[in-house]
Design an enzyme around this catalytic site. Structure first.
Site, short mmCIF file in Angstrom:
data_model
loop_
_atom_site.label_atom_id
_atom_site.label_comp_id
_atom_site.label_asym_id
_atom_site.label_seq_id
_atom_site.Cartn_x
_atom_site.Cartn_y
_atom_site.Cartn_z
N SER A 44 0.83 -1.21 0.00
CA SER A 44 0.00 0.00 0.00
C SER A 44 0.87 1.26 0.00
O SER A 44 0.60 2.21 -0.74
CB SER A 44 -0.96 0.01 1.20
OG SER A 44 -0.27 -0.22 2.41
N HIS A 93 -2.12 -8.79 1.90
CA HIS A 93 -1.77 -7.54 2.60
C HIS A 93 -2.88 -7.25 3.62
O HIS A 93 -3.19 -8.10 4.45
CB HIS A 93 -1.56 -6.46 1.53
CG HIS A 93 -0.94 -5.19 2.01
ND1 HIS A 93 -0.28 -5.06 3.19
CD2 HIS A 93 -0.89 -3.94 1.43
CE1 HIS A 93 0.16 -3.81 3.33
NE2 HIS A 93 -0.21 -3.11 2.28
N HIS A 151 5.64 -12.95 7.01
CA HIS A 151 5.89 -11.56 6.63
C HIS A 151 7.06 -11.50 5.65
O HIS A 151 7.99 -12.30 5.75
CB HIS A 151 6.21 -10.68 7.85
CG HIS A 151 5.96 -9.23 7.59
ND1 HIS A 151 6.91 -8.41 7.06
CD2 HIS A 151 4.84 -8.47 7.76
CE1 HIS A 151 6.39 -7.19 6.91
NE2 HIS A 151 5.14 -7.20 7.33
N ARG A 205 3.39 -5.02 16.45
CA ARG A 205 2.00 -4.53 16.37
C ARG A 205 1.04 -5.62 16.87
O ARG A 205 0.02 -5.32 17.48
CB ARG A 205 1.66 -4.14 14.92
CG ARG A 205 2.58 -3.05 14.38
CD ARG A 205 2.37 -2.83 12.89
NE ARG A 205 2.67 -4.02 12.11
CZ ARG A 205 2.46 -4.16 10.80
NH1 ARG A 205 1.92 -3.15 10.13
NH2 ARG A 205 2.78 -5.25 10.17
N ASP A 225 -2.12 -8.61 11.55
CA ASP A 225 -3.51 -8.97 11.25
C ASP A 225 -4.00 -10.19 12.04
O ASP A 225 -5.19 -10.50 12.02
CB ASP A 225 -3.64 -9.24 9.74
CG ASP A 225 -3.32 -7.99 8.94
OD1 ASP A 225 -3.81 -6.92 9.31
OD2 ASP A 225 -2.56 -8.09 7.96
N1 HAX Z 1 0.92 -19.82 5.43
C1 HAX Z 1 1.31 -20.72 4.50
N2 HAX Z 1 2.36 -20.55 3.68
C2 HAX Z 1 3.06 -19.43 3.83
C3 HAX Z 1 2.77 -18.46 4.80
C4 HAX Z 1 1.63 -18.68 5.61
N3 HAX Z 1 1.23 -17.80 6.52
N4 HAX Z 1 3.66 -17.46 4.71
C5 HAX Z 1 4.50 -17.79 3.71
N5 HAX Z 1 4.14 -18.97 3.17
C6 HAX Z 1 4.73 -19.65 2.02
C7 HAX Z 1 4.65 -18.75 0.81
O1 HAX Z 1 3.34 -18.81 0.22
C8 HAX Z 1 5.73 -19.31 -0.06
O2 HAX Z 1 5.26 -20.51 -0.62
P1 HAX Z 1 5.62 -20.94 -2.14
O3 HAX Z 1 7.11 -21.03 -2.17
O4 HAX Z 1 4.93 -22.23 -2.30
O5 HAX Z 1 5.09 -19.85 -3.02
C9 HAX Z 1 6.81 -19.67 0.96
O6 HAX Z 1 6.12 -19.83 2.22
C10 HAX Z 1 7.88 -18.62 1.14
O7 HAX Z 1 7.26 -17.39 1.43
P2 HAX Z 1 7.99 -16.29 2.35
O8 HAX Z 1 9.22 -15.88 1.62
O9 HAX Z 1 8.12 -16.79 3.73
O10 HAX Z 1 6.91 -15.13 2.38
P3 HAX Z 1 6.66 -13.97 1.32
O11 HAX Z 1 7.56 -12.85 1.62
O12 HAX Z 1 6.65 -14.50 -0.07
O13 HAX Z 1 5.13 -13.57 1.65
C11 HAX Z 1 3.32 -13.00 3.03
C12 HAX Z 1 4.82 -12.84 2.79
C13 HAX Z 1 2.91 -12.07 4.14
C14 HAX Z 1 2.56 -12.63 1.76
C15 HAX Z 1 3.05 -14.49 3.42
O14 HAX Z 1 3.73 -14.77 4.63
C16 HAX Z 1 1.59 -14.81 3.55
O15 HAX Z 1 0.96 -15.14 2.54
N6 HAX Z 1 1.00 -14.72 4.80
C17 HAX Z 1 -0.40 -14.95 5.00
C18 HAX Z 1 -1.21 -13.73 4.60
C19 HAX Z 1 -0.99 -12.60 5.58
O16 HAX Z 1 -1.07 -12.76 6.78
N7 HAX Z 1 -0.76 -11.39 5.05
C20 HAX Z 1 -0.56 -10.19 5.86
C21 HAX Z 1 0.89 -9.78 5.98
C22 HAX Z 1 1.09 -8.53 6.79
C23 HAX Z 1 0.49 -7.39 6.09
O17 HAX Z 1 0.89 -6.94 5.04
N8 HAX Z 1 -0.55 -6.88 6.65
O18 HAX Z 1 -1.25 -5.95 6.05
#
Ligand code: HAX
Length: 435
Positions: free
Chosen positions: A241, A271, A318, A327, A373
């Site tokens: 964002s 996000h 994250h 947070r 979150d």
């Molecule tokens: N559950 C399952 N798998 C997860 C995971 C979770 N909570 N977090 C990461 N992974 C997976 C990824 O999908 C990725 O899998 P693939 O290789 O199969 O694609 C792998 O672990 C490596 O990912 P990463 O490098 O650890 O994490 P990223 O930086 O790519 O992604 C995210 C960060 C926040 C998007 C991710 O942890 C996620 O999808 N979390 C769940 C959604 C979430 O809570 N989002 C909010 C984040 C905070 C925020 O921005 N708030 O607004």
């Protein structure tokens, strides 16, 4: 010129000069190198943008102008007898890098009160939308409908000198932040309360008045809103964002257009929408077991089933953080102090005990800890605020504080249009064969 604007002008012009000198002397020094994995992997970690209002350390978490969340809870002004900081104080800190006095914060509350009126045409437009339109879509449309008020757009049209961009940005920022709680509350009441709207209470601060217009008069809920709107405000510049607002603002789109774009990024489930996804997922878990009192084993089983079905565990992981999000911890502390024996809050706490080991066992999740979150929804539900599709709007109202303060800095420092270089896979293959 008002007191905050005067301070902002002075500080930003000083930094502008300092940066000019620094670039002349050190402009060619390398901050970073970029790997092929980073180019394919969402540009993770590349140091390539400037964001003055906050900075994120993977282990320690967010610092706003150098202050951690526990420090802000202690140092920012509060309402008499209150324990949580006023978000007005954080905005002041982010904009001018000074902890404000209570009198300065009261001035800011008053200033936002004076600027909060919304043209009836905005409400009329919202009323044309189907009532089941997602609240985040309504929120973006509402912000866009406010855009005709943009001072930046008007002055640009009249031939504004680029030296004055900071001034017009500041005015748009103040006007827009002032109006957001009214806009957001209007969306809530039309969506869930049959358009029974609640008039603002001019005696209240920005966050408490928002709580009041949403329909929540509980004193503790007002404290929660002050904390919530403070801790969600900023998370340095690279998150989706913030980065969107930075990019769109760099084209000299005004604060309204830039914020609306950033709110659309926040609406993605990876996000900000994760806050609605977390509670939806917990409610599904409760339905699945037919009880709100769940054991550790039941919760662990549900987490594993979610993973096995190819979904993420919302609220965990994250892109930058490698420890529990401060947070999250601030909300946990709030819940420990204000909430006793709530089944949904207990599930959130049990998740903290079981999810990290399960995610770590996948061998691929870089951060198995909870993010911001993971906790917010359970506290809102405790106070009767169960309409989880709306939760990301609360996040968006808060996020406006940081991204718009930063947008003011970007215009004051004269940042150019953002334009990184993209590559095709053919170009990457050529690069590999040459090396
Ligand atoms: N559950 C399952 N798998 C997860 C995971 C979770 N909570 N977090 C990461 N992974 C997976 C990824 O999908 C990725 O899998 P693939 O290789 O199969 O694609 C792998 O672990 C490596 O990912 P990463 O490098 O650890 O994490 P990223 O930086 O790519 O992604 C995210 C960060 C926040 C998007 C991710 O942890 C996620 O999808 N979390 C769940 C959604 C979430 O809570 N989002 C909010 C984040 C905070 C925020 O921005 N708030 O607004």
């Amino acid at each position: 010129m008002d007191q905050l604007k005067e301070k902002f002008f002075k500080k930003s012009q000083e930094l502008r000069l300092e940066i000019k000198g620094m670039l002349a002397e050190h402009g060619n020094e390398k901050l970073d190198e970029v790997s092929i994995s980073q180019a394919y992997g969402g540009m993770r970690g590349i140091k390539c943008m400037i964001w003055e209002t906050s900075s994120l350390d993977p282990v320690e978490g967010i610092r706003f102008r150098g202050y951690s969340i526990p420090q802000l809870r202690e140092l920012l002004p509060k309402v008499p007898g209150g324990k949580e900081p006023l978000p007005e104080g954080l905005f002041w800190l982010m904009l001018v890098d000074e902890i404000p006095t209570k009198a300065e914060v009261d001035w800011l509350s008053d200033e936002w009160r004076k600027r909060a009126t919304i043209d009836p045409s905005v409400y009329k437009l919202l009323d044309t939308l189907p009532v089941d339109t997602h609240p985040m879509t309504q929120f973006t449309i509402g912000i866009m409908a406010l855009q005709p008020d943009s001072i930046f757009a008007k002055r640009y049209d009249e031939g504004m000198n680029k030296r004055d961009y900071w001034d017009a940005s500041y005015e748009d920022t103040m006007n827009l932040i002032a109006k957001l709680p009214r806009l957001a509350a209007y969306i809530y009441r039309r969506t869930y309360y049959n358009s029974q709207h609640i008039a603002p209470d001019e005696s209240l601060d920005w966050a408490a008045n928002f709580a009041h217009m949403l329909g929540y008069e509980n004193k503790d809920f007002k404290s929660l809103m002050r904390l919530y709107l403070t801790i969600h405000a900023d998370h340095e510049g690279g998150n989706a964002s913030a980065h969107t607002v930075h990019l769109v603002g760099s084209t000299l789109s005004d604060a309204y257009l830039s914020l609306a774009a950033g709110i659309n990024a926040l609406a993605g489930p990876l996000h900000g929408l994760a806050n609605q996804e977390v509670i939806k997922w917990i409610f599904n878990m409760v339905d699945h077991f037919g009880s709100t009192k769940l054991s550790k084993d039941q919760i662990a089983m549900y987490v594993q089933e979610t993973l096995d079905s190819g979904q993420v565990i919302p609220g965990y992981g994250h892109a930058v953080l490698r420890q529990p999000d401060p947070r999250y911890m601030a909300q946990r502390e709030f819940a420990k102090e204000y909430i006793k024996n709530d089944d949904i809050v207990n599930i959130v706490w049990t998740l903290f005990d079981v999810v990290p080991d399960i995610l770590a066992a996948t061998g691929k999740v870089k951060n198995p800890w909870p993010n911001v979150d993971a906790h917010s929804g359970s506290i809102l539900v405790h106070y009767g605020f169960k309409e989880y599709n709306y939760y990301t709007v609360l996040f968006g109202v808060s996020r406006a504080l940081g991204v718009l303060a930063s947008n003011c800095w970007s215009r004051a420092l004269g940042f150019p249009i953002e334009r990184p270089k993209s590559l095709t896979t053919v170009a990457i293959k050529e690069f590999i064969s040459k090396n």
